[in-house]
Scaffold this active site. Structure first.
Site, PDB file in Angstrom:
ATOM      1  N   CYS A 190       0.848  -1.189   0.000  1.00  0.00           N
ATOM      2  CA  CYS A 190       0.000   0.000   0.000  1.00  0.00           C
ATOM      3  C   CYS A 190       0.888   1.246   0.000  1.00  0.00           C
ATOM      4  O   CYS A 190       1.934   1.272   0.640  1.00  0.00           O
ATOM      5  CB  CYS A 190      -0.915   0.019   1.218  1.00  0.00           C
ATOM      6  SG  CYS A 190      -1.964  -1.450   1.365  1.00  0.00           S
ATOM      7  N   SER A 211      22.449 -12.935 -19.000  1.00  0.00           N
ATOM      8  CA  SER A 211      23.283 -13.379 -20.126  1.00  0.00           C
ATOM      9  C   SER A 211      23.382 -12.345 -21.237  1.00  0.00           C
ATOM     10  O   SER A 211      24.392 -12.275 -21.932  1.00  0.00           O
ATOM     11  CB  SER A 211      22.738 -14.697 -20.683  1.00  0.00           C
ATOM     12  OG  SER A 211      21.388 -14.551 -21.084  1.00  0.00           O
ATOM     13  N   ILE A 269      17.730 -16.369 -25.968  1.00  0.00           N
ATOM     14  CA  ILE A 269      19.171 -16.104 -26.000  1.00  0.00           C
ATOM     15  C   ILE A 269      19.969 -17.239 -25.374  1.00  0.00           C
ATOM     16  O   ILE A 269      21.122 -17.477 -25.720  1.00  0.00           O
ATOM     17  CB  ILE A 269      19.474 -14.765 -25.278  1.00  0.00           C
ATOM     18  CG1 ILE A 269      20.915 -14.302 -25.505  1.00  0.00           C
ATOM     19  CG2 ILE A 269      19.170 -14.867 -23.792  1.00  0.00           C
ATOM     20  CD1 ILE A 269      21.145 -13.540 -26.738  1.00  0.00           C
TER      21      ILE A 269
END
Length: 710
Positions: free
Chosen positions: A116, A288, A372
């Site tokens: 909140c 990566s 990838i």
């Protein structure tokens, strides 16, 4: 925030599973994920459909009339009847004024509701005689107090099962009085109420909640407190050995060696690298995608060698990108004389994946979007079969949406991660139920019609997964729903559908993120910055839905943020807790290296209980879920890094097995594997820079790879 994590509508029902190695949307979950539902999961105990609203207008009993969902419906009608948002805000303020204040003893950290904008407290108890929930709430914001007043009026005095039956959708008509960040209070307080109700049901049924997941708590002073044996094993290396740091830094400086490492490294290695970076700047830890870019920058800065701490496809990518950038003479070294594999890369090099691509080549026009996390050789062979672009977990959704927008009638084939493919299809099915305005905010060239039309042309491979994220299964998800539904939930895009849906549902109320490792790190940092800016006592709890190796980078980032706010006004007591969702079956009998210095009784306890993620010990994995550590990544040991550094320059060629592969072989069409394999990466880099597919890639999709654009 990544695009994937912004799709917030409930999931559509899944199609029945088909056989074969590829799927056409609306796609089924992959075979390993059949146990995971793609229905939206809430923080309710029962998986049964939400019961219909009881009717109070046909002589129903007083008890039925007091059902919280009926009370919420009446509140909704009350607010809907008001002519403007300003009037609704005034009504909230009037309800806030009538809400009794909580006594000071109830304004405790244990009663705080996370997520909140304002501070909100929820107190609860069970009326033992009547078996009903009694709620009270408060906030330091008057609007939030108004929300609390409405929820207390609806829920107080209800049976626990009635509280659990409330659907967040019941709150939707009440949310027009403030900004979305404020109205998240509705959902977060409801989730907290349901967590208390679920605990009451468990007590009544005599069920024990079970031990909590292990966690690390980072204090404002940077101190780390471990809870649970797995967390203790992680924490051991957050204060690394100074002598090893000095030894590594000396070797790196002497031979001008750069280090690129993945987030999932062994905690000992990451702890030393993080400390060493303060003395030698050419050390980079990331996902990566950025590793190869960082290696190029290190070569430009004068590094003669690059050591890669990751799996083999990462060192291959670093080697190829350096060659493309003109740094052929910079040596690239991996960290093991053995193959450092990857289950996703292996899946993409299989005969099943080749069959998947041959099917794709029969559909015209087609684009292959490959993760990838695959080898350069796989990318090269794939690109010759089907025009290919690489992607990451953070850009895969915008890449696919842009492809469908840019090339009419295109077919998109994603692989090899089956969970990510199923999650992408799930996201697009969610989008198909959104308004045109909501869809345009995600991608300006799409609407409900275009999203619906692309679903049959989205295909994904169904037989590949990450061995780490595959383990976030049913047991782990059920425990998260039971004990951590009010915490911040993070999930990598590679997790199974049930964990994915849980985080997406949390994202609706500002409490979750789905994306890459970097997305997860940024999410944690952003929420900590918000807490530091508010400068009030707070305890932020995050469930880490990815590999536990990230903890070193998380702790470093949290400590850095704490330090950056240290000179401000009087400092509030803010803590960050990182929860590791490790299965109970992951505890194995493994002794800690170096436990000989402990007392006999403590050492005995450690030998029987502790899991030490690392290259010489158990990985904390279980077939029931919660493999929080990648065994392949842990092949990158500190000993290997020091061995390579001390033997450079390699005049006697003793490190030949450690050198990253340089592909001199040719593809089936007689082209260089390195050159063709880099092209899908370059297509992705163009997309990242321009947000559009390159003209060359579009030409390849429409006309095939053999003909160059004029």
């Amino acid at each position: 925030m990544d695009t994937a994590a912004s799709l917030l509508v409930p999931a559509a029902a899944s199609a029945k599973p088909r056989h074969g190695v590829f799927a056409v949307a609306p796609p089924p979950p992959p075979p390993r994920a059949l146990r995971s539902s793609f229905l939206a999961v809430r923080c309710a105990q029962s998986r049964a459909p939400t019961p219909p609203l009881p009717r109070a207008d046909d002589g129903a009993s007083e008890a039925a009339a007091a059902h919280p969902r009926l009370r919420l419906r009446r509140l909704a009608e009350e607010f809907r009847a008001l002519p403007s948002d300003a009037d609704r805000a005034r009504r909230l303020l009037s309800r806030a004024a009538a809400l009794p204040r909580l006594p000071e003893r109830d304004l405790s950290p244990g009663n705080r509701v996370m997520g909140c904008v304002a501070r909100v407290w929820l107190a609860s108890r069970v009326d033992a005689a009547a078996g009903r929930m009694r709620f009270a709430a408060d906030s330091d914001s008057e609007l939030s107090r108004g929300y609390c007043a409405c929820l207390v009026a609806a829920m107080d005095g209800a049976r626990p099962e009635e509280v659990l039956a409330v659907d967040p959708a019941d709150l939707t008509p009440l949310g027009g009085a403030a900004a979305p960040s404020r109205t998240n209070t509705w959902h977060n307080v409801l989730v907290a109420m349901q967590k208390r109700a679920r605990a009451a049901v468990a007590v009544r049924q005599g069920r024990h909640p079970g031990n909590p997941f292990p966690s690390l708590i980072i204090g404002r002073d940077g101190a780390v407190r471990a809870q649970g044996s797995y967390a203790e094993a992680q924490a051991m290396f957050l204060s690394p050995d100074e002598s090893k740091i000095s030894e590594l830094v000396s070797a790196l400086k002497e031979e001008k060696i750069g280090v690129v490492a993945h987030f999932y490294m062994d905690p000992e290695v990451q702890g030393i690298l993080t400390a060493a970076k303060k003395q030698w700047p050419h050390i980079h830890i990331s996902d990566s995608l950025v590793m190869a870019d960082s290696a190029v920058k290190m070569a430009e800065a004068g590094c003669d060698y690059i050591t890669v701490l990751g799996v083999d496809f990462m060192s291959e990518n670093v080697r190829a990108i350096l060659d493309q950038a003109g740094f052929n003479k910079v040596g690239v070294y991996r960290m093991s004389s053995e193959q450092i594999g990857c289950s996703l890369a292996d899946a993409a090099s299989s005969s099943e994946y080749t069959h998947f691509l041959r099917e794709a080549s029969k559909s015209h026009p087609s684009l292959h979007v490959i993760y990838i996390n695959t080898s350069l050789e796989t990318k090269a062979h794939a690109h010759e079969l089907v025009p290919t672009i690489t992607c990451t977990s953070s850009n895969v959704v915008p890449t696919i949406l842009q492809a469908f927008a840019q090339v009419p009638d295109i077919n998109v084939w994603y692989g090899p991660d089956s969970y990510m493919g199923a999650n992408i299809a799930d996201l697009f099915q969610r989008m198909a139920t959104m308004s045109d305005e909501e869809i345009a905010a995600i991608h300006p060239d799409h609407n409900r019609k275009s999203i619906s039309s692309l679903l049959p042309r989205l295909h994904y491979f169904q037989d590949g997964n990450c061995v780490v994220h595959d383990m976030f299964g049913h047991e782990v998800v059920e425990k998260i729903k039971e004990q951590y539904c009010d915490a911040f939930l993070t999930a990598h895009f590679e997790v199974p559908g049930e964990m994915f849906s849980l985080a997406i549902e949390a994202k609706k109320r500002g409490m979750g993120v789905v994306g890459s490792t970097q997305n997860i790190l940024d999410f944690i940092k952003d929420h900590l910055k918000g807490a530091l800016d508010r400068n009030v006592d707070d305890h932020l709890q995050f469930v880490l839905g990815t590999e536990s190796g990230m903890i070193t980078s998380i702790v470093a980032a949290v400590r850095e943020l704490f330090d950056s706010y240290s000179s401000s006004q009087e400092r509030a007591n803010i803590q960050v807790e990182i929860v590791f969702p490790v299965s109970s079956d992951a505890i194995s009998k493994t002794s800690i290296k170096g436990s000989h210095h402990l007392s006999p009784s403590v050492a005995s306890d450690l030998e029987n209980l502790i899991v030490v993620p690392g290259v010489t010990s158990a990985e904390g994995c279980s077939i029931h879920g919660g493999c929080a550590s990648c065994p392949y990544m842990k092949m990158n040991s500190l000993g290997s890094l020091l061995k390579v550094c001390h033997q450079l320059p390699d005049k006697d060629n003793r490190l030949s097995v450690y050198q990253a592969s340089r592909f001199n072989v040719k593809t089936s069409l007689g082209k260089s594997v390195a050159e063709v394999g880099c092209e899908p990466i370059l297509h992705m880099r163009h997309f990242q820079a321009t947000k559009r597919l390159s003209d060359k890639l579009v030409h390849q999709v429409i006309h095939g790879n053999g003909e160059e654009p004029s």
